[in-house]
Design a protein around this motif. Structure first.
Motif, PDB file in Angstrom:
ATOM      1  N   VAL A 216       1.271  -2.930  -2.308  1.00 51.94           N
ATOM      2  CA  VAL A 216       1.222  -3.036  -3.767  1.00 51.94           C
ATOM      3  C   VAL A 216      -0.102  -2.493  -4.299  1.00 51.94           C
ATOM      4  O   VAL A 216      -0.140  -1.747  -5.284  1.00 51.94           O
ATOM      5  CB  VAL A 216       1.415  -4.505  -4.214  1.00 51.94           C
ATOM      6  CG1 VAL A 216       1.064  -4.670  -5.696  1.00 51.94           C
ATOM      7  CG2 VAL A 216       2.846  -4.949  -3.977  1.00 51.94           C
ATOM      8  N   VAL A 217      -1.211  -2.850  -3.631  1.00 53.32           N
ATOM      9  CA  VAL A 217      -2.532  -2.358  -4.052  1.00 53.32           C
ATOM     10  C   VAL A 217      -2.591  -0.837  -3.948  1.00 53.32           C
ATOM     11  O   VAL A 217      -3.070  -0.154  -4.869  1.00 53.32           O
ATOM     12  CB  VAL A 217      -3.648  -3.008  -3.207  1.00 53.32           C
ATOM     13  CG1 VAL A 217      -4.990  -2.328  -3.472  1.00 53.32           C
ATOM     14  CG2 VAL A 217      -3.758  -4.496  -3.508  1.00 53.32           C
ATOM     15  N   VAL A 218      -2.095  -0.290  -2.844  1.00 55.92           N
ATOM     16  CA  VAL A 218      -2.102   1.164  -2.656  1.00 55.92           C
ATOM     17  C   VAL A 218      -1.261   1.839  -3.740  1.00 55.92           C
ATOM     18  O   VAL A 218      -1.671   2.851  -4.337  1.00 55.92           O
ATOM     19  CB  VAL A 218      -1.579   1.534  -1.258  1.00 55.92           C
ATOM     20  CG1 VAL A 218      -1.357   3.043  -1.146  1.00 55.92           C
ATOM     21  CG2 VAL A 218      -2.555   1.075  -0.178  1.00 55.92           C
ATOM     22  N   SER A 219      -0.089   1.281  -4.010  1.00 53.13           N
ATOM     23  CA  SER A 219       0.788   1.890  -5.013  1.00 53.13           C
ATOM     24  C   SER A 219       0.136   1.879  -6.386  1.00 53.13           C
ATOM     25  O   SER A 219       0.237   2.868  -7.135  1.00 53.13           O
ATOM     26  CB  SER A 219       2.139   1.169  -5.059  1.00 53.13           C
ATOM     27  OG  SER A 219       1.987  -0.158  -5.538  1.00 53.13           O
ATOM     28  N   TYR A 220      -0.569   0.805  -6.719  1.00 47.84           N
ATOM     29  CA  TYR A 220      -1.209   0.749  -8.036  1.00 47.84           C
ATOM     30  C   TYR A 220      -2.462   1.612  -8.108  1.00 47.84           C
ATOM     31  O   TYR A 220      -2.838   2.056  -9.198  1.00 47.84           O
ATOM     32  CB  TYR A 220      -1.490  -0.693  -8.439  1.00 47.84           C
ATOM     33  CG  TYR A 220      -0.334  -1.267  -9.222  1.00 47.84           C
ATOM     34  CD1 TYR A 220      -0.113  -0.878 -10.535  1.00 47.84           C
ATOM     35  CD2 TYR A 220       0.566  -2.137  -8.627  1.00 47.84           C
ATOM     36  CE1 TYR A 220       0.968  -1.357 -11.253  1.00 47.84           C
ATOM     37  CE2 TYR A 220       1.649  -2.625  -9.329  1.00 47.84           C
ATOM     38  CZ  TYR A 220       1.845  -2.236 -10.645  1.00 47.84           C
ATOM     39  OH  TYR A 220       2.923  -2.705 -11.342  1.00 47.84           O
ATOM     40  N   CYS A 221      -3.096   1.854  -6.998  1.00 49.38           N
ATOM     41  CA  CYS A 221      -4.192   2.832  -6.991  1.00 49.38           C
ATOM     42  C   CYS A 221      -3.663   4.214  -7.351  1.00 49.38           C
ATOM     43  O   CYS A 221      -4.266   4.944  -8.157  1.00 49.38           O
ATOM     44  CB  CYS A 221      -4.862   2.863  -5.618  1.00 49.38           C
ATOM     45  SG  CYS A 221      -5.884   1.407  -5.259  1.00 49.38           S
ATOM     46  N   VAL A 222      -2.513   4.569  -6.768  1.00 47.77           N
ATOM     47  CA  VAL A 222      -1.887   5.860  -7.076  1.00 47.77           C
ATOM     48  C   VAL A 222      -1.415   5.878  -8.528  1.00 47.77           C
ATOM     49  O   VAL A 222      -1.585   6.878  -9.246  1.00 47.77           O
ATOM     50  CB  VAL A 222      -0.713   6.132  -6.119  1.00 47.77           C
ATOM     51  CG1 VAL A 222      -0.021   7.448  -6.486  1.00 47.77           C
ATOM     52  CG2 VAL A 222      -1.201   6.176  -4.675  1.00 47.77           C
ATOM     53  N   ILE A 223      -0.818   4.773  -8.981  1.00 50.51           N
ATOM     54  CA  ILE A 223      -0.312   4.696 -10.353  1.00 50.51           C
ATOM     55  C   ILE A 223      -1.449   4.853 -11.354  1.00 50.51           C
ATOM     56  O   ILE A 223      -1.361   5.634 -12.313  1.00 50.51           O
ATOM     57  CB  ILE A 223       0.424   3.356 -10.574  1.00 50.51           C
ATOM     58  CG1 ILE A 223       1.757   3.352  -9.817  1.00 50.51           C
ATOM     59  CG2 ILE A 223       0.672   3.116 -12.062  1.00 50.51           C
ATOM     60  CD1 ILE A 223       2.433   1.998  -9.768  1.00 50.51           C
ATOM     61  N   LEU A 224      -2.538   4.112 -11.149  1.00 51.23           N
ATOM     62  CA  LEU A 224      -3.664   4.188 -12.082  1.00 51.23           C
ATOM     63  C   LEU A 224      -4.316   5.568 -12.063  1.00 51.23           C
ATOM     64  O   LEU A 224      -4.742   6.078 -13.111  1.00 51.23           O
ATOM     65  CB  LEU A 224      -4.688   3.096 -11.743  1.00 51.23           C
ATOM     66  CG  LEU A 224      -4.234   1.655 -12.003  1.00 51.23           C
ATOM     67  CD1 LEU A 224      -5.271   0.666 -11.500  1.00 51.23           C
ATOM     68  CD2 LEU A 224      -3.958   1.431 -13.485  1.00 51.23           C
ATOM     69  N   TYR A 225      -4.390   6.172 -10.877  1.00 49.30           N
ATOM     70  CA  TYR A 225      -4.927   7.537 -10.783  1.00 49.30           C
ATOM     71  C   TYR A 225      -4.081   8.491 -11.611  1.00 49.30           C
ATOM     72  O   TYR A 225      -4.607   9.353 -12.340  1.00 49.30           O
ATOM     73  CB  TYR A 225      -4.958   7.971  -9.318  1.00 49.30           C
ATOM     74  CG  TYR A 225      -5.392   9.401  -9.109  1.00 49.30           C
ATOM     75  CD1 TYR A 225      -6.731   9.772  -9.226  1.00 49.30           C
ATOM     76  CD2 TYR A 225      -4.456  10.389  -8.803  1.00 49.30           C
ATOM     77  CE1 TYR A 225      -7.129  11.090  -9.042  1.00 49.30           C
ATOM     78  CE2 TYR A 225      -4.838  11.702  -8.610  1.00 49.30           C
ATOM     79  CZ  TYR A 225      -6.180  12.053  -8.736  1.00 49.30           C
ATOM     80  OH  TYR A 225      -6.560  13.359  -8.552  1.00 49.30           O
TER      81      TYR A 225
END
Length: 314
Positions: A216-225
């Motif tokens: 989830v953290v990795v996915s939101y890092c990509v999303i926010l980027y």
């Protein structure tokens, strides 16, 4: 009420003590428990009703949210009524089979909720990073497969606990200092080795809740980027709004749980009643806060809820 504690025989009946050290405060502690349970029941039931009856909300994000609300109802109902029985009537008696059944559904629901939050993060990832392909990727068949995968994983991970616990003999004690049954909390009262139980619990935790949190953290890092690369300020704001509710719900679920595990592992000097209270926070807070967060931050749900309440008042 006579409570036996005979080391020579294997106990088949146990007594949940509630929150040891705070017995004289049980009545007062029951107030937030009862209030939280009522709010969770009403909030999640309303959320499910709105999503099921409003066809405009039959989209992947809301379908997963409906599943989350069902799991929240289950998590509350599995744990809180038994705790209230202890607080109000000073009776926490439960059979070994009943205890195993309760902990089975507690762990099953908790892992399934973790999986649903991961799937919801994937939904937001597709919506933000591949908006034009959203309906092509998250088709009804994919939604069904993802949902089945979440529940099958949960069942497969938790089902062996039944056999791992049934093989043990419980001759040390039949007094469980907790408001509900959980795996290691019960296993540590066995008179035989529980090394397999401990390692299996660690294995399941790492490959389910911890792994889900990392993904989830990795996915939101990509999303926010991706969001901060959008040139339009209004588009960025709208994209952040669509993710805000899920980010809040995710942190409310994962952070208390991980913090509780860390405290139980390393906080040996912390009083037992603090451990138990924190474990209950993990069971109480998400079911209460999830419908409130989505009700406030999701315009469609908020408008539908206000419409229903306004109609009832008329």
């Amino acid at each position: 009420m006579a409570i036996t504690n005979i080391n020579a025989t294997s106990h088949t009946f146990f007594y949940l003590l509630g929150i040891p050290g705070l017995e004289d405060q049980h009545i007062w502690i029951s107030i937030p428990f009862f209030a939280s349970y009522i709010i969770a029941l009403l909030g999640n039931s309303l959320l499910i009703f709105i999503i099921v009856t409003d066809h405009s909300l039959h989209e992947p994000m809301y379908i997963f949210l409906c599943m989350l609300a069902v799991l929240d109802l289950g998590l509350s109902t599995i744990t809180v009524p038994k705790a209230l029985t202890i607080f109000w009537f000073n009776y926490g008696g439960i059979s070994l089979d009943g205890c195993i059944t309760q902990l089975f559904f507690v762990h099953l629901t908790y892992i399934a909720e973790s999986g649903i939050l991961l799937v919801m993060a994937f939904d937001r990832y597709v919506a933000i990073c591949y908006p034009l392909r959203y309906t092509m990727i998250l088709t009804p068949s994919v939604i069904i497969k993802l949902s089945m995968a979440v529940y099958l994983r949960s069942f497969s991970a938790v089902f062996p606990l039944i056999f791992l616990l049934k093989r043990l003999s419980f001759c040390k004690n039949n007094l469980l200092p907790h408001t509900y049954c959980e795996h290691i909390g019960l296993a540590k009262y066995a008179c035989s080795s529980i090394r397999v139980n401990i390692w299996y619990g660690v294995f399941v935790g790492l490959l389910s809740v911890i792994l889900d949190f990392i993904l989830v953290v990795v996915s939101y890092c990509v999303i926010l980027y991706t969001i901060f690369r959008i040139p339009s300020r209004d588009a960025r704001h709208k994209a952040l709004q669509t993710c805000g509710s899920h980010i809040c719900v995710t942190f409310l679920f994962f952070i208390p749980g991980i913090f509780t595990v860390m405290v139980q592992r390393f906080g040996k000097q912390i009083p037992p009643h603090i451990h138990i209270l924190m474990a209950n926070v993990c069971m109480l807070v998400p079911p209460v806060m999830n419908p409130i967060i989505y009700g406030i931050k999701t315009k469609q749900i908020k408008n539908r809820a206000l419409h229903l309440l306004f109609q009832r008042q008329r």
